[in-house]
Write a protein that holds these residues in place. Structure first.
Motif, mmCIF file in Angstrom:
data_model
loop_
_atom_site.group_PDB
_atom_site.id
_atom_site.type_symbol
_atom_site.label_atom_id
_atom_site.label_comp_id
_atom_site.label_asym_id
_atom_site.label_seq_id
_atom_site.Cartn_x
_atom_site.Cartn_y
_atom_site.Cartn_z
ATOM 1 N N MET A 273 0.826 -1.203 0.000
ATOM 2 C CA MET A 273 0.000 0.000 0.000
ATOM 3 C C MET A 273 0.863 1.258 0.000
ATOM 4 S SD MET A 273 -3.116 1.192 0.198
ATOM 5 C CE MET A 273 -4.119 2.485 0.837
ATOM 6 N N GLU A 274 1.901 1.293 0.867
ATOM 7 C CA GLU A 274 2.757 2.483 0.921
ATOM 8 C C GLU A 274 3.423 2.740 -0.417
ATOM 9 O OE1 GLU A 274 5.688 2.947 3.938
ATOM 10 O OE2 GLU A 274 4.233 2.798 5.555
ATOM 11 N N THR A 275 3.919 1.686 -1.051
ATOM 12 C CA THR A 275 4.593 1.853 -2.334
ATOM 13 C C THR A 275 3.646 2.431 -3.375
ATOM 14 O OG1 THR A 275 6.055 0.001 -1.834
ATOM 15 C CG2 THR A 275 5.915 0.673 -4.125
ATOM 16 N N THR A 276 2.424 1.947 -3.390
ATOM 17 C CA THR A 276 1.434 2.460 -4.332
ATOM 18 C C THR A 276 1.184 3.941 -4.080
ATOM 19 O OG1 THR A 276 0.384 0.288 -4.446
ATOM 20 C CG2 THR A 276 -0.928 2.165 -5.180
ATOM 21 N N LEU A 277 1.054 4.318 -2.815
ATOM 22 C CA LEU A 277 0.838 5.728 -2.492
ATOM 23 C C LEU A 277 2.057 6.560 -2.882
ATOM 24 C CD1 LEU A 277 -0.944 5.490 0.981
ATOM 25 C CD2 LEU A 277 -1.947 6.260 -1.173
ATOM 26 N N LEU A 278 3.246 6.059 -2.587
ATOM 27 C CA LEU A 278 4.459 6.824 -2.879
ATOM 28 C C LEU A 278 4.688 7.013 -4.373
ATOM 29 C CD1 LEU A 278 6.882 5.495 -0.138
ATOM 30 C CD2 LEU A 278 5.833 7.765 -0.288
ATOM 31 N N ASN A 279 4.108 6.157 -5.203
ATOM 32 C CA ASN A 279 4.211 6.334 -6.649
ATOM 33 C C ASN A 279 3.525 7.612 -7.109
ATOM 34 O OD1 ASN A 279 5.733 4.047 -7.130
ATOM 35 N ND2 ASN A 279 3.948 2.751 -7.437
ATOM 36 N N ARG A 280 2.673 8.183 -6.271
ATOM 37 C CA ARG A 280 1.995 9.436 -6.596
ATOM 38 C C ARG A 280 2.908 10.647 -6.414
ATOM 39 N NH1 ARG A 280 -3.648 9.597 -6.405
ATOM 40 N NH2 ARG A 280 -4.589 7.552 -6.402
ATOM 41 N N ILE A 281 4.009 10.466 -5.693
ATOM 42 C CA ILE A 281 4.938 11.559 -5.422
ATOM 43 C C ILE A 281 6.065 11.492 -6.448
ATOM 44 C CG2 ILE A 281 6.459 12.638 -3.723
ATOM 45 C CD1 ILE A 281 3.465 12.554 -2.893
ATOM 46 N N THR A 282 6.286 12.608 -7.142
ATOM 47 C CA THR A 282 7.313 12.646 -8.178
ATOM 48 C C THR A 282 8.252 13.826 -7.954
ATOM 49 O OG1 THR A 282 5.896 13.950 -9.647
ATOM 50 C CG2 THR A 282 5.783 11.559 -9.876
ATOM 51 N N ASN A 283 9.437 13.696 -8.528
ATOM 52 C CA ASN A 283 10.426 14.773 -8.517
ATOM 53 C C ASN A 283 10.857 15.006 -9.960
ATOM 54 O OD1 ASN A 283 10.849 13.100 -5.912
ATOM 55 N ND2 ASN A 283 11.647 15.109 -5.417
ATOM 56 N N ASN A 284 10.813 16.250 -10.383
ATOM 57 C CA ASN A 284 11.238 16.611 -11.721
ATOM 58 C C ASN A 284 11.868 17.997 -11.628
ATOM 59 O OD1 ASN A 284 11.400 17.613 -14.354
ATOM 60 N ND2 ASN A 284 9.542 16.572 -15.010
ATOM 61 N N PRO A 285 13.136 18.128 -12.014
ATOM 62 C CA PRO A 285 13.794 19.431 -11.909
ATOM 63 C C PRO A 285 13.048 20.550 -12.643
ATOM 64 C CG PRO A 285 15.373 17.733 -12.507
ATOM 65 C CD PRO A 285 14.012 17.098 -12.539
ATOM 66 N N ALA A 286 12.239 20.196 -13.629
ATOM 67 C CA ALA A 286 11.501 21.205 -14.396
ATOM 68 C C ALA A 286 10.209 21.643 -13.705
ATOM 69 C CB ALA A 286 11.183 20.655 -15.795
ATOM 70 N N ILE A 287 9.835 20.955 -12.633
ATOM 71 C CA ILE A 287 8.600 21.294 -11.915
ATOM 72 C C ILE A 287 8.962 21.699 -10.499
ATOM 73 C CG2 ILE A 287 6.356 20.468 -11.122
ATOM 74 C CD1 ILE A 287 6.442 18.417 -13.411
ATOM 75 N N LEU A 288 8.674 22.937 -10.144
ATOM 76 C CA LEU A 288 8.957 23.486 -8.812
ATOM 77 C C LEU A 288 10.387 23.204 -8.362
ATOM 78 C CD1 LEU A 288 5.622 22.785 -6.851
ATOM 79 C CD2 LEU A 288 6.340 24.890 -7.971
ATOM 80 N N THR A 289 11.312 23.375 -9.265
ATOM 81 C CA THR A 289 12.749 23.179 -9.018
ATOM 82 C C THR A 289 13.083 21.834 -8.368
ATOM 83 O OG1 THR A 289 12.739 24.331 -6.867
ATOM 84 C CG2 THR A 289 13.137 25.681 -8.828
ATOM 85 N N GLY A 290 12.322 20.816 -8.718
ATOM 86 C CA GLY A 290 12.626 19.472 -8.245
ATOM 87 C C GLY A 290 12.043 19.093 -6.899
ATOM 88 N N LYS A 291 11.227 19.989 -6.313
ATOM 89 C CA LYS A 291 10.575 19.626 -5.049
ATOM 90 C C LYS A 291 9.649 18.437 -5.285
ATOM 91 C CE LYS A 291 10.383 23.991 -2.580
ATOM 92 N NZ LYS A 291 9.522 24.848 -1.774
ATOM 93 N N PRO A 292 9.418 17.620 -4.262
ATOM 94 C CA PRO A 292 8.456 16.529 -4.411
ATOM 95 C C PRO A 292 7.057 17.102 -4.649
ATOM 96 C CG PRO A 292 9.680 16.323 -2.338
ATOM 97 C CD PRO A 292 10.050 17.619 -2.953
ATOM 98 N N VAL A 293 6.427 16.617 -5.702
ATOM 99 C CA VAL A 293 5.085 17.081 -6.063
ATOM 100 C C VAL A 293 4.158 15.890 -6.243
ATOM 101 C CG1 VAL A 293 5.916 19.205 -7.167
ATOM 102 C CG2 VAL A 293 5.608 17.148 -8.539
ATOM 103 N N ILE A 294 2.898 16.184 -6.345
ATOM 104 C CA ILE A 294 1.886 15.135 -6.482
ATOM 105 C C ILE A 294 1.595 14.907 -7.957
ATOM 106 C CG2 ILE A 294 -0.475 14.471 -5.928
ATOM 107 C CD1 ILE A 294 -0.140 16.423 -3.479
ATOM 108 N N ARG A 295 1.840 13.692 -8.390
ATOM 109 C CA ARG A 295 1.547 13.229 -9.747
ATOM 110 C C ARG A 295 1.968 14.208 -10.834
ATOM 111 N NH1 ARG A 295 -3.950 12.565 -10.509
ATOM 112 N NH2 ARG A 295 -4.534 13.594 -8.572
ATOM 113 N N GLY A 296 3.126 14.826 -10.666
ATOM 114 C CA GLY A 296 3.654 15.711 -11.689
ATOM 115 C C GLY A 296 2.975 17.068 -11.780
#
Length: 75
Positions: free
Chosen positions: A1-24
């Protein structure tokens, strides 16, 4: 369950300077955690951000718990 939930959190340097965000999206984990800390309810957060789902909020909490857990393990 935790892994499935954590898949919703992404990091992308092009989005909010790489801060963890929700589903991009441009909604950061930090932003949601701060709202929860101020006492804003899940329902009110979901109303303010219609693209969010309840599991996104849960994912933020799991992410924060895991980050703290790793900090404790390193101490």
């Amino acid at each position: 369950m935790e892994t499935t939930l954590l898949n919703r959190i992404t990091n992308n340097p092009a989005i909010l300077t790489g801060k963890p965000v929700i589903r991009g999206m441009r909604i950061s984990v930090e932003q949601i955690l701060k709202m929860l800390a101020r006492g804003i309810s899940h329902e009110d957060i979901l109303e303010e951000f219609p693209l969010l789902e309840d599991d996104d909020i849960k994912a933020c909490l799991v992410y924060a718990a895991n980050m703290i857990s790793h900090d404790v393990e390193r101490a």
